[in-house]
Design a protein around this motif. Sequence first.
Motif, PDB file in Angstrom:
ATOM      1  N   ARG A 163      72.819  83.287  85.250  1.00 44.60           N
ATOM      2  CA  ARG A 163      73.474  83.466  86.399  1.00 44.60           C
ATOM      3  C   ARG A 163      74.860  83.901  86.194  1.00 44.60           C
ATOM      4  N   GLY A 164      74.787  85.259  85.809  1.00 48.16           N
ATOM      5  CA  GLY A 164      76.086  85.832  85.601  1.00 48.16           C
ATOM      6  C   GLY A 164      77.372  85.427  84.807  1.00 48.16           C
ATOM      7  N   GLY A 165      76.825  84.534  83.877  1.00 44.81           N
ATOM      8  CA  GLY A 165      77.578  84.246  82.681  1.00 44.81           C
ATOM      9  C   GLY A 165      77.495  84.921  81.300  1.00 44.81           C
ATOM     10  N   THR A 166      78.475  84.902  80.481  1.00 40.69           N
ATOM     11  CA  THR A 166      78.562  85.404  79.233  1.00 40.69           C
ATOM     12  C   THR A 166      77.350  84.613  78.403  1.00 40.69           C
ATOM     13  N   GLY A 167      77.034  85.287  77.345  1.00 42.21           N
ATOM     14  CA  GLY A 167      76.203  84.414  76.084  1.00 42.21           C
ATOM     15  C   GLY A 167      77.031  83.403  75.596  1.00 42.21           C
ATOM     16  N   ALA A 168      78.427  83.633  75.447  1.00 42.19           N
ATOM     17  CA  ALA A 168      79.225  82.525  75.094  1.00 42.19           C
ATOM     18  C   ALA A 168      79.222  81.217  76.120  1.00 42.19           C
ATOM     19  N   GLU A 169      78.996  81.402  77.139  1.00 42.27           N
ATOM     20  CA  GLU A 169      78.972  80.224  78.205  1.00 42.27           C
ATOM     21  C   GLU A 169      77.917  79.310  78.180  1.00 42.27           C
ATOM     22  N   THR A 170      76.923  79.612  77.286  1.00 42.12           N
ATOM     23  CA  THR A 170      75.735  78.669  77.017  1.00 42.12           C
ATOM     24  C   THR A 170      75.804  78.043  75.732  1.00 42.12           C
ATOM     25  N   LYS A 171      75.853  76.668  75.805  1.00 37.64           N
ATOM     26  CA  LYS A 171      75.736  75.866  74.729  1.00 37.64           C
ATOM     27  C   LYS A 171      74.284  75.216  74.376  1.00 37.64           C
ATOM     28  N   ILE A 172      74.295  75.371  72.992  1.00 37.31           N
ATOM     29  CA  ILE A 172      72.945  74.717  72.457  1.00 37.31           C
ATOM     30  C   ILE A 172      72.912  73.482  71.659  1.00 37.31           C
TER      31      ILE A 172
END
Length: 743
Positions: A163-172
């Motif tokens: 949703r318009g966020g970078t890959g670094a803005e998702t945490k697992i």
Amino acid sequence: MKTQRKIFGLLSILMSICIWSQITISGKVTFKNKALKDINITLKDTYDGATSDANGNYSFTTTESGNQVLVFSGNNYESVEIPIKIDGKDLSIPANLKSQINEINAVVITAGSIEASDKKRATALLTPLDIYTTAGADGQISSALGYLPGVQKVGETEGLFVRGGTGAETKIFMDGNLINNYFTNSVPGIAGRDRFNTSLFKGNIFSSGGYSAVYGQALSSVLILESVDLPETTSFDFGVSPIFISANYQKLNQNKTASWGVAGSYSNLGLMGKLFNFNTDFGKYPQGYGFDGNFRIKTKKGGFIKYYGSVDQNQLSVESESLEKDFDRNNVSLKGQNMYHNLSYKEKFGKYLINIGGSYTFNSNDLNFANLLNDVEINQTQINSQSNYINGKLVVERKVGINTVRAGFELNNADEKMNYGFYEKNYKDLISSAFAETDLIFTNDLSAKIGARTEHSSYLDKWNFSPRVALAFRISKNWTTSLAYGMFYQNPESRYLISNNFDFQRADHYIFQVQKNADGRNLRFEAFYKNYDKLIKTSSVSNESSLSPNNQYTQFASNNSGGGFAKGIELFWRDKKTFKDIDYWITYSYLDSKRDFLNYPFSLAPNFASKHTLNVVAKKFIMDWKTGFNMSYTYAKGRPYYDIISNNGENILRNQGKLKDFSGLNFSVNYVPSVGKKDSKSFTVFVLSINNILGNKNVYGFNYSADGNTRTAVRPPVNTFVFVGVFVSFGVDKTNDAINNNL
């Protein structure tokens, strides 16, 4: 004869008395003025009663008399007892029931999230089996999520762009603990792969926004992975393909209360590189090895202790034609090492459920950039980095009636060292967090989740506070709607921090969802809006192209003055019923986003954001052939691209445009010869997978020369990729795992 007549006469008199003494009790049962069917109506402590019909009406006769109690009961409704007096006259007793409020029947909040697990209430959309049988996913969780709404197709780098966020803005997260470096180490222009085997996990929750206060430090989304508890039995598995070999052994004790396991794998793309015409000129084809181990213990109270640990190493080198006239070619080589440990403990103590755990990550990344002239290195730049991350979390949960309250704290410690030529950087930060939230069930048709999280960063020396709230309402039996709002904070990426004069980046999420679940079909519509604040702005200290290989490691001047927004709509349709033995889903995403961040001279649509994305996935298993056929197709509108340079600290947009539209058709076949065999003690699957079967020449972006007059396209390593493999398991019949039993 006279005696018989007397007996018959006496029986007639008694029967007349009984019939005369019977009375009829009738009425109508309703809920909010609507008729209720199948409600049981009885006289308490008797066998007399009836069941309401489709119009809510009921009627029965009884010979009871005096003071009695009429009982109304039915599934999902509170029982009602009405005192009555029977005095020889028929009675009409209406009843208006109330909904029985309980956790199982309550509407579930799903705004922004998709859950797939073995839980009864889960919305099963992407189970591990779904991931393995999705063509084009290559068995990777992150790749399979790319076929869900909201996830962008970004092939040149790893990560979940949501949703318009970078890959670094998702945490697992794994069992509640943070996974740092989920993907393998990589070089610019080539995406890393998932480090973790999909079979480790029994389910997942993917939140594309508005996630729980239990999780933080993610501006866009979180992926929450839940590992398996215990294996079914002791087993040995191995897999062989032209790309890799792997083996896995799992030992289950006799009491089925504990298990341990070890696994290893080796991969090398060299053979496939000789068979296919690669776009990427590999000096050394990607290769690597990995080992992992685990143990799981089931406690006497039904809790679990779980441990998982892994080590891996990978290396590769890539050569490319130089865009500068002073050199012939460029070369970048990589050696990467990673270690990960995860320990979790879950137990119930009285009324409290305790979840405690921690994780440790070590990552080493050695990159070497070189310019060549006549096969002689002219310039060489080495970049070495080592990172240590420690994560610890405690969550305490308690039921208060049918509601749930949970609270806890989390610690994240980062220790990073990087050498870039003569430049050395050390980064240390301890993020301390506390959180609390409650799941409230007001009625079976209305529920809420209210929570808040606060964090402190030792590096930034600042606090944040992020409230979050979500509501769900059942419109009708199959239709529900959800609303969610929340503030989300994240530290700037450490490579952009040149001092502690920074603040948390912030994103506010607003999400509206309507969903229908019925008869093997699922329809979801979501609309969202995200507002970004205090994003990182940069300008390099030298005049360099924004897409030069060294750009992500260039020394920056930076600040916290950026911002932006993302808004859009998403549709998801999954159908397992309309067509016999066919499971398919269709997703569509519309994204409108602009950002003023990093080296953008002004607000621009991000170069990783496509306005329109369409996915189609279909699966069919033919039992007679013991074969499954899987297809997936993706279309994405061309993303923007930019050539941005820095001149005396000012960012200048030199070239821009739109990439051609992305499209890819993928196909896979799974042959399972053991299907249908009884008491099978082995399980074999043959796999054939073809990615981008039509050979479309997709482009991910461009690299520009220093003067901007020359450029080269960033392409996937190969246009069409074919995978062939065989997977064998001994000791347990896993046939059901090969057939989508939801069909």
